[in-house]
Design a protein around this motif. Structure first.
Motif, PDB file in Angstrom:
ATOM      1  N   LYS A   1      74.673  73.260  71.715  1.00 39.47           N
ATOM      2  CA  LYS A   1      75.812  74.166  71.828  1.00 39.47           C
ATOM      3  C   LYS A   1      76.648  73.809  73.050  1.00 39.47           C
ATOM      4  O   LYS A   1      76.105  73.661  74.155  1.00 39.47           O
ATOM      5  N   ALA A   2      77.948  73.675  72.856  1.00 36.12           N
ATOM      6  CA  ALA A   2      78.878  73.481  73.974  1.00 36.12           C
ATOM      7  C   ALA A   2      79.562  74.809  74.263  1.00 36.12           C
ATOM      8  O   ALA A   2      79.998  75.503  73.341  1.00 36.12           O
ATOM      9  N   ARG A   3      79.635  75.180  75.533  1.00 36.30           N
ATOM     10  CA  ARG A   3      80.256  76.447  75.914  1.00 36.30           C
ATOM     11  C   ARG A   3      80.978  76.278  77.235  1.00 36.30           C
ATOM     12  O   ARG A   3      80.774  75.302  77.957  1.00 36.30           O
ATOM     13  N   ASP A   4      81.802  77.242  77.565  1.00 36.61           N
ATOM     14  CA  ASP A   4      82.646  77.116  78.756  1.00 36.61           C
ATOM     15  C   ASP A   4      81.886  77.308  80.056  1.00 36.61           C
ATOM     16  O   ASP A   4      82.353  76.878  81.115  1.00 36.61           O
ATOM     17  N   ARG A   5      80.741  77.955  79.996  1.00 37.91           N
ATOM     18  CA  ARG A   5      79.936  78.127  81.208  1.00 37.91           C
ATOM     19  C   ARG A   5      78.475  77.979  80.837  1.00 37.91           C
ATOM     20  O   ARG A   5      78.093  78.148  79.678  1.00 37.91           O
ATOM     21  N   ALA A   6      77.657  77.660  81.824  1.00 38.53           N
ATOM     22  CA  ALA A   6      76.251  77.359  81.558  1.00 38.53           C
ATOM     23  C   ALA A   6      75.450  78.607  81.209  1.00 38.53           C
ATOM     24  O   ALA A   6      74.460  78.523  80.488  1.00 38.53           O
ATOM     25  N   SER A   7      75.863  79.778  81.708  1.00 40.62           N
ATOM     26  CA  SER A   7      75.161  81.007  81.360  1.00 40.62           C
ATOM     27  C   SER A   7      75.537  81.409  79.939  1.00 40.62           C
ATOM     28  O   SER A   7      76.351  80.751  79.290  1.00 40.62           O
ATOM     29  N   TYR A   8      74.957  82.494  79.458  1.00 33.90           N
ATOM     30  CA  TYR A   8      75.137  82.851  78.053  1.00 33.90           C
ATOM     31  C   TYR A   8      76.598  83.130  77.732  1.00 33.90           C
ATOM     32  O   TYR A   8      77.237  83.997  78.334  1.00 33.90           O
ATOM     33  N   ALA A   9      77.117  82.381  76.779  1.00 31.69           N
ATOM     34  CA  ALA A   9      78.503  82.497  76.348  1.00 31.69           C
ATOM     35  C   ALA A   9      78.599  82.037  74.909  1.00 31.69           C
ATOM     36  O   ALA A   9      77.736  81.298  74.414  1.00 31.69           O
ATOM     37  N   PHE A  10      79.659  82.464  74.236  1.00 29.16           N
ATOM     38  CA  PHE A  10      79.871  82.015  72.866  1.00 29.16           C
ATOM     39  C   PHE A  10      80.216  80.533  72.863  1.00 29.16           C
ATOM     40  O   PHE A  10      80.819  80.012  73.799  1.00 29.16           O
ATOM     41  N   ALA A  11      79.843  79.873  71.791  1.00 27.10           N
ATOM     42  CA  ALA A  11      80.078  78.429  71.687  1.00 27.10           C
ATOM     43  C   ALA A  11      81.559  78.130  71.533  1.00 27.10           C
ATOM     44  O   ALA A  11      82.321  78.918  70.970  1.00 27.10           O
TER      45      ALA A  11
END
Length: 324
Positions: A225-235
């Motif tokens: 999964k690629a996301r804007d921040r390393a903590s939990y975020a939507f992909a």
């Protein structure tokens, strides 16, 4: 928040009233109610129904009750050993606190996180059909490049559903017309001219379980999964894959994309392009191109195409290396 009535379901038919909505973990529905996007008159709590077990199917595979918590499913040894892509997707999907509340059925039925849908004062064809889709020319950086329409380009937010789509899972549903089964790939609708309908479920139908097929090579699977921040975020883009390699060739493969379409996107064209091909990086890139040829990006989300291409190649290359 609008005033509502609350009751506990004794059977799966207890939510059939026209104004009733099922409540399980509530991690999405309650948020939408606080925002004024969802305004049910009656909440029917289904957490007391006997839907909380993971059981083995006679011909192989697993049946996952709709009330199984995401944290329990991710930790189940049968899932971790035989379907690691699913465990990884669940762990990538949310914080531990949310996973302890969220259920399998509720996760599948999440509504979109499009900012225009989440704000009831804004035009949005999902909550007010015919009002327009401001995302087309507005903020659409994280919206669909596949399967959208002029009426809606929202993306489905679930990580778990992407893994289930790749695995060929089947959803079991109970309603006034009786029980039926729906492949996960057919549960969610593309928007077309009716973006207000996210799924093919009829009112009062309740997801009771999800069946995972016996798929031996799913033991070699992964989710990235690629996301804007390393903590939990939507992909902003994700890939679920399972790979079967023999003598350096792709014998079989399962592949699905997330965060790029209004539904978990099973990459059938990419799978077909890969079968019988060398299990090497260039084959994986070519297969991703075959799937993404249908992409129709908007002004600010064309970056998702190379992102998905590279994610696909990276995940499949790593899986192929495990064979050597």
């Amino acid at each position: 928040m609008k005033t509502f009535s609350y009751r506990t379901a004794g059977t799966s038919s207890d939510g059939l009233a026209p104004d009733a909505v099922f409540l399980a973990g509530g991690t999405n529905l309650v948020d939408l109610m606080k925002l004024g996007v969802a305004t049910p008159d009656v909440l029917v709590d289904v957490t007391k129904l006997p839907l909380g077990d993971v059981t083995e199917l006679p011909g192989g595979g697993l049946r996952i009750g709709a009330a199984v918590r995401n944290s329990d499913l991710a930790a189940d040894l049968r899932v971790r050993d035989c379907y690691p892509v699913l465990s990884q997707a669940l762990l990538a999907g949310a914080s531990g606190q949310l996973r302890n509340m969220a259920t399998t059925g509720g996760n599948l039925l999440q509504r979109t996180r499009c900012r225009y849908f989440m704000e009831p004062s804004m035009p949005c064809n999902k909550h007010a059909p015919g009002s327009g889709c401001p995302a087309q020319t507005g903020d659409h950086r994280n919206l669909a490049v596949l399967g959208g329409s002029p009426e809606c380009v929202a993306t489905h937010p679930s990580d778990m559903a992407v893994a289930l789509a790749a695995l060929g899972a089947v959803v079991r549903v109970d309603g006034v017309a009786g029980e039926r089964t729906i492949p996960v790939t057919e549960l969610h609708r593309l928007p077309g001219d009716h973006p207000e309908r996210d799924t093919v479920l009829e009112h009062g139908e309740l997801i009771t379980a999800v069946d995972l097929p016996a798929l031996p090579f799913a033991a070699r699977s992964a989710y990235r999964k690629a996301r804007d921040r390393a903590s939990y975020a939507f992909a902003v883009g994700s890939v679920a894959a399972a790979l079967d390699v023999e003598d350096g060739l792709v014998r079989d493969v399962r592949l699905a994309f997330g965060a790029v379409a209004p539904k978990p996107w099973r990459a059938f064209a990419a799978e077909e392009a890969l079968r019988g091909r060398p299990a090497v990086h260039q084959s994986f890139m070519d297969a991703a191109d075959a799937e993404l040829a249908a992409a129709r990006p908007l002004r600010d989300n064309a970056y998702k195409i190379p992102l998905l291409r590279n994610l696909t190649a990276a995940v499949l290359t790593r899986l192929a290396e495990e064979v050597r």
